[in-house]
Design an enzyme around this catalytic site. Structure first.
Site, PDB file in Angstrom:
ATOM      1  N   GLY A  10       0.834  -1.212   0.000  1.00  0.00           N
ATOM      2  CA  GLY A  10       0.000   0.000   0.000  1.00  0.00           C
ATOM      3  C   GLY A  10       0.853   1.241   0.000  1.00  0.00           C
ATOM      4  O   GLY A  10       1.358   1.662   1.028  1.00  0.00           O
ATOM      5  N   THR A  35      -1.477  -1.561  -7.792  1.00  0.00           N
ATOM      6  CA  THR A  35      -1.154  -0.906  -9.060  1.00  0.00           C
ATOM      7  C   THR A  35       0.358  -0.900  -9.177  1.00  0.00           C
ATOM      8  O   THR A  35       1.054  -0.106  -8.544  1.00  0.00           O
ATOM      9  CB  THR A  35      -1.692   0.541  -9.080  1.00  0.00           C
ATOM     10  OG1 THR A  35      -3.050   0.499  -8.667  1.00  0.00           O
ATOM     11  CG2 THR A  35      -1.574   1.163 -10.445  1.00  0.00           C
ATOM     12  N   SER A 129      -0.645   6.411  14.566  1.00  0.00           N
ATOM     13  CA  SER A 129      -1.127   7.777  14.654  1.00  0.00           C
ATOM     14  C   SER A 129       0.007   8.767  14.441  1.00  0.00           C
ATOM     15  O   SER A 129       1.165   8.463  14.696  1.00  0.00           O
ATOM     16  CB  SER A 129      -1.757   8.028  16.028  1.00  0.00           C
ATOM     17  OG  SER A 129      -2.195   9.365  16.095  1.00  0.00           O
ATOM     18  N   LYS A 184      -6.338   2.580  19.651  1.00  0.00           N
ATOM     19  CA  LYS A 184      -6.279   3.657  18.657  1.00  0.00           C
ATOM     20  C   LYS A 184      -7.633   4.379  18.574  1.00  0.00           C
ATOM     21  O   LYS A 184      -7.691   5.603  18.483  1.00  0.00           O
ATOM     22  CB  LYS A 184      -5.882   3.094  17.287  1.00  0.00           C
ATOM     23  CG  LYS A 184      -6.025   4.081  16.127  1.00  0.00           C
ATOM     24  CD  LYS A 184      -4.987   5.183  16.201  1.00  0.00           C
ATOM     25  CE  LYS A 184      -5.250   6.397  15.323  1.00  0.00           C
ATOM     26  NZ  LYS A 184      -5.696   6.224  13.984  1.00  0.00           N
ATOM     27  N   HIS A 187      -7.918   6.568  21.549  1.00  0.00           N
ATOM     28  CA  HIS A 187      -7.053   7.730  21.285  1.00  0.00           C
ATOM     29  C   HIS A 187      -7.812   8.779  20.468  1.00  0.00           C
ATOM     30  O   HIS A 187      -7.809   9.969  20.792  1.00  0.00           O
ATOM     31  CB  HIS A 187      -5.791   7.279  20.544  1.00  0.00           C
ATOM     32  CG  HIS A 187      -5.063   8.396  19.839  1.00  0.00           C
ATOM     33  ND1 HIS A 187      -5.495   8.905  18.631  1.00  0.00           N
ATOM     34  CD2 HIS A 187      -3.975   9.116  20.178  1.00  0.00           C
ATOM     35  CE1 HIS A 187      -4.686   9.900  18.267  1.00  0.00           C
ATOM     36  NE2 HIS A 187      -3.763  10.048  19.185  1.00  0.00           N
ATOM     37  N   ASN A 188      -8.467   8.333  19.411  1.00  0.00           N
ATOM     38  CA  ASN A 188      -9.176   9.287  18.559  1.00  0.00           C
ATOM     39  C   ASN A 188     -10.334   9.941  19.301  1.00  0.00           C
ATOM     40  O   ASN A 188     -10.605  11.126  19.113  1.00  0.00           O
ATOM     41  CB  ASN A 188      -9.691   8.589  17.304  1.00  0.00           C
ATOM     42  CG  ASN A 188      -8.571   8.264  16.337  1.00  0.00           C
ATOM     43  OD1 ASN A 188      -7.397   8.396  16.680  1.00  0.00           O
ATOM     44  ND2 ASN A 188      -8.907   7.842  15.148  1.00  0.00           N
ATOM     45  N   GLU A 191      -8.950  12.531  21.457  1.00  0.00           N
ATOM     46  CA  GLU A 191      -8.589  13.668  20.599  1.00  0.00           C
ATOM     47  C   GLU A 191      -9.815  14.573  20.378  1.00  0.00           C
ATOM     48  O   GLU A 191      -9.707  15.802  20.470  1.00  0.00           O
ATOM     49  CB  GLU A 191      -8.052  13.101  19.283  1.00  0.00           C
ATOM     50  CG  GLU A 191      -7.711  14.105  18.217  1.00  0.00           C
ATOM     51  CD  GLU A 191      -7.267  13.381  16.939  1.00  0.00           C
ATOM     52  OE1 GLU A 191      -6.491  12.403  17.013  1.00  0.00           O
ATOM     53  OE2 GLU A 191      -7.711  13.799  15.855  1.00  0.00           O
ATOM     54  N   ARG A 447     -38.885   2.247  39.122  1.00  0.00           N
ATOM     55  CA  ARG A 447     -38.921   1.051  38.269  1.00  0.00           C
ATOM     56  C   ARG A 447     -39.761  -0.044  38.929  1.00  0.00           C
ATOM     57  O   ARG A 447     -40.491  -0.777  38.279  1.00  0.00           O
ATOM     58  CB  ARG A 447     -37.502   0.551  38.000  1.00  0.00           C
ATOM     59  CG  ARG A 447     -36.668   1.509  37.146  1.00  0.00           C
ATOM     60  CD  ARG A 447     -35.232   1.026  37.021  1.00  0.00           C
ATOM     61  NE  ARG A 447     -35.117  -0.170  36.202  1.00  0.00           N
ATOM     62  CZ  ARG A 447     -34.597  -1.316  36.597  1.00  0.00           C
ATOM     63  NH1 ARG A 447     -34.118  -1.434  37.818  1.00  0.00           N
ATOM     64  NH2 ARG A 447     -34.532  -2.340  35.781  1.00  0.00           N
ATOM     65  N   SER A 478     -42.117  -8.485  36.245  1.00  0.00           N
ATOM     66  CA  SER A 478     -41.008  -7.570  35.962  1.00  0.00           C
ATOM     67  C   SER A 478     -40.626  -7.626  34.485  1.00  0.00           C
ATOM     68  O   SER A 478     -39.828  -6.842  34.010  1.00  0.00           O
ATOM     69  CB  SER A 478     -39.802  -7.889  36.830  1.00  0.00           C
ATOM     70  OG  SER A 478     -39.335  -9.174  36.515  1.00  0.00           O
TER      71      SER A 478
HETATM   72  C1  LIG Z   1      -1.658   1.733  -4.289  1.00  0.00           C
HETATM   73  O1  LIG Z   1      -1.167   3.048  -4.312  1.00  0.00           O
HETATM   74  C2  LIG Z   1      -2.125   4.070  -4.319  1.00  0.00           C
HETATM   75  C3  LIG Z   1      -1.429   5.401  -4.335  1.00  0.00           C
HETATM   76  O2  LIG Z   1      -0.926   5.626  -5.607  1.00  0.00           O
HETATM   77  C4  LIG Z   1      -3.009   3.980  -3.134  1.00  0.00           C
HETATM   78  O3  LIG Z   1      -4.011   4.973  -3.161  1.00  0.00           O
HETATM   79  C5  LIG Z   1      -3.617   2.630  -3.044  1.00  0.00           C
HETATM   80  O4  LIG Z   1      -4.329   2.529  -1.823  1.00  0.00           O
HETATM   81  C6  LIG Z   1      -2.577   1.549  -3.096  1.00  0.00           C
HETATM   82  N1  LIG Z   1      -3.303   0.295  -3.058  1.00  0.00           N
HETATM   83  C7  LIG Z   1      -2.838  -0.894  -2.714  1.00  0.00           C
HETATM   84  C8  LIG Z   1      -3.834  -1.895  -2.363  1.00  0.00           C
HETATM   85  O5  LIG Z   1      -1.698  -1.171  -2.683  1.00  0.00           O
END
Ligand SMILES: *[C@@H]1O[C@H](CO)[C@@H](O)[C@H](O)[C@H]1NC(C)=O
Ligand SMILES: *[C@@H]1O[C@H](CO)[C@@H](O)[C@H](O)[C@H]1NC(C)=O
Ligand SMILES: *[C@@H]1O[C@H](CO)[C@@H](O)[C@H](O)[C@H]1NC(C)=O
Length: 483
Positions: A10, A35, A129, A184, A187-188, A191, A447, A478
């Site tokens: 990713g 991609t 985060s 997490k 945490h949010n 925040e 009650r 009840s």
């Molecule tokens: C691949 O890269 C794009 C950014 O160019 C990103 O938005 C996307 O989440 C990525 N996806 C995966 C599953 O790797």
């Protein structure tokens, strides 16, 4: 062939920055994106001159990894995570580790832990985060899941995490199953609370003290040197003094309708689910909801009036100090409630949670980072079984010291018609929590009166009795009402 220490799937900005951060700390990272062209452009641009390598398929990625394989996913929460897990399972060997660093719901993480355990694989769900900048230079990391994975990822995780004090990493093992993502989420929520508390202080300064923006900025800068020393106080000072190109302050020109992505809401929903009075985060979420009714509020503002003729008694300087203390006391309540929720979740799910570690993880790297969290860490270090933060010596004293100011601000604000949902809910919680006797005896009587729900006597807890209140009450079961 197996040259990479860890792989990351990713390549959006967060993923890229985590990879570069790992590279800076001497780890060889294999980058992958669905991609495939994205992998090449990353290697040719952002990662040029680093030791980062790429893969054009998951098979190739897996082959390039040392064992046990460590694969971090930073993909969109939900289906994409499950898809990648399904694709990875047949490619991996026993004890290989899949880490989900996305914004998954903790219940999904718990489910995935169970599914992967059955396949002999280790799964970690880690809260991350700190945004893009944190990812690049030191995020707060909150890993949970299969603890057997921790010795194999600890080095990478703690190396890339934010550091505080004498180099302590803002990353430690949180707990089992979805605990990392649960922490997490809380945490949010916190925040949301911290931000709303600052907004209420700003509202009081603006509408009771009629301070201009530069002056308010100075006050926040001063506050940053006190117990309130934190990222959010610091950026608030910057925001207040910021001017647009024409030289006018930008902040008052921004439409007062707050957005939200739902993480605060999830914390509030969990609080309701587990029956924990996390009132401040709830009010912070509702305050955003009310703010977003902008058009309705504008209409109402022309028809509904507030108090007339109330004036501040006392000096501006002393009222400002009162606001600071009200903010500090309310913040203590908010974190107290947050830790109550964590404790209850641990009980519900049979998790062992590292409370001091959690405070340290939030101490740096993330949005709620503050000096204050160091004090919470100290409280849990001194007493790991601490039932409630308010019962710790330091926080007890702090609340006691702030109490008069806090009451002054809330009552002044009420008299002058300034909404302070979080300041006031915090005070109500404090007053409720410190009362040995609350009027809930009357609720129990009501009650029982209308629904024969039964009640316990003070003198005999655990024994439930019913009273024939009216003398003509029939046999009300009840189960007839649920109120
Ligand atoms: C691949 O890269 C794009 C950014 O160019 C990103 O938005 C996307 O989440 C990525 N996806 C995966 C599953 O790797
Ligand atoms: C706020 O205080 C911290 C020190 O605790 C400091 O690093 C930071 O620069 C301060 N922020 C501003 C804007 O002065
Ligand atoms: C409640 O009390 C009245 C009057 O003493 C009695 O007639 C009635 O049976 C009682 N009802 C029940 C459910 O015990």
């Amino acid at each position: 062939m197996a040259e990479a220490d860890i792989a990351l799937i990713g390549l959006a900005v967060m993923g890229q920055n985590i990879i570069l951060n790992m590279n800076d700390h001497g780890f060889v990272v294999c980058a992958y994106n669905r991609t495939v062209a994205k992998v090449d452009s990353f290697l040719e641009n952002e990662a040029k001159g680093t030791k980062v390598i790429g893969a054009h398929s998951l098979e190739e990625m897996v082959k390039k990894l040392k064992k046990p394989r460590r694969i971090v996913m930073l993909v969109k929460a939900g289906e994409a995570v499950d898809d990648f897990i399904q694709k990875l399972i047949p490619l991996l060997d026993k004890d290989d580790i899949i880490i989900d660093g996305g914004n998954s719901e903790y219940s999904d993480t718990t489910r995935r832990c169970k599914e992967l355990k059955a396949k002999g694989l280790l799964f970690v769900g880690s809260g991350v985060s700190g945004g893009e900048d944190g990812a690049r230079h030191g995020p707060s990391l909150m890993p949970g899941g299969h603890k057997e994975a921790w010795p194999h990822i600890k080095d990478v995780f703690q190396s890339i995490a934010a550091k505080v004090g004498s180099g302590e990493p803002c990353c430690d093992w949180v707990g089992d199953e979805g605990a990392g993502h649960f922490v997490k989420m809380v945490h949010n929520g916190i925040e949301y609370g911290d931000m709303q508390l600052i907004c209420e202080a700003y509202h009081l300064m603006k509408d009771i003290l009629h301070m201009d923006h530069d002056k308010m900025a100075k006050v926040f800068l001063e506050w940053n040197k006190t117990e309130l020393d934190s990222f959010l106080i610091e950026i608030t000072a910057d925001i207040l003094k910021f001017k647009d190109p024409s030289g006018k302050h930008l902040l008052p020109q921004i439409r007062d309708s707050a957005g939200q992505k739902g993480t605060g809401k999830w914390t509030a929903i969990s609080a309701l689910e587990f029956g924990m009075p996390v009132t401040l985060i709830g009010e912070a979420v509702f305050a955003r909801c009310l703010s977003s009714l902008k058009d309705e509020r504008v209409i109402a503002s022309k028809q509904l009036c507030g108090p007339k003729g109330s004036k501040l008694s006392g000096s501006e300087k002393s009222f400002l100090e009162n606001i600071r203390k009200a903010l500090y006391a309310s913040k203590i309540i908010s974190y107290t409630q947050g830790f109550m929720l964590l404790r209850q979740a641990a009980k519900e799910f049979n998790w062992y949670l590292n409370y001091g570690g959690i405070a340290l993880m939030w101490r740096g790297g993330c949005i709620i980072r503050s000096v204050f969290l160091g004090k919470i860490k100290e409280a849990f270090d001194a007493n790991p079984d601490l039932q409630n933060l308010l019962l710790d010596g330091f926080f007890k004293k702090a609340i006691h010291d702030c109490q008069d100011s806090w009451r002054n601000v809330v009552s002044t604000g009420v008299k002058m018609g300034i909404p302070m949902p979080c300041f006031s809910t915090a005070l109500s919680f404090y007053d409720g929590y410190r009362h040995g006797v609350l009027p809930a005896n009357l609720i129990q009587a009501q009650r029982d009166y209308f629904g024969a729900h039964t009640y316990e006597m003070q003198s005999k807890p655990g024994t439930f009795v019913h009273t024939n209140w009216t003398g003509h009450g029939g046999n009300v079961a009840s189960t007839a009402y649920n109120a």
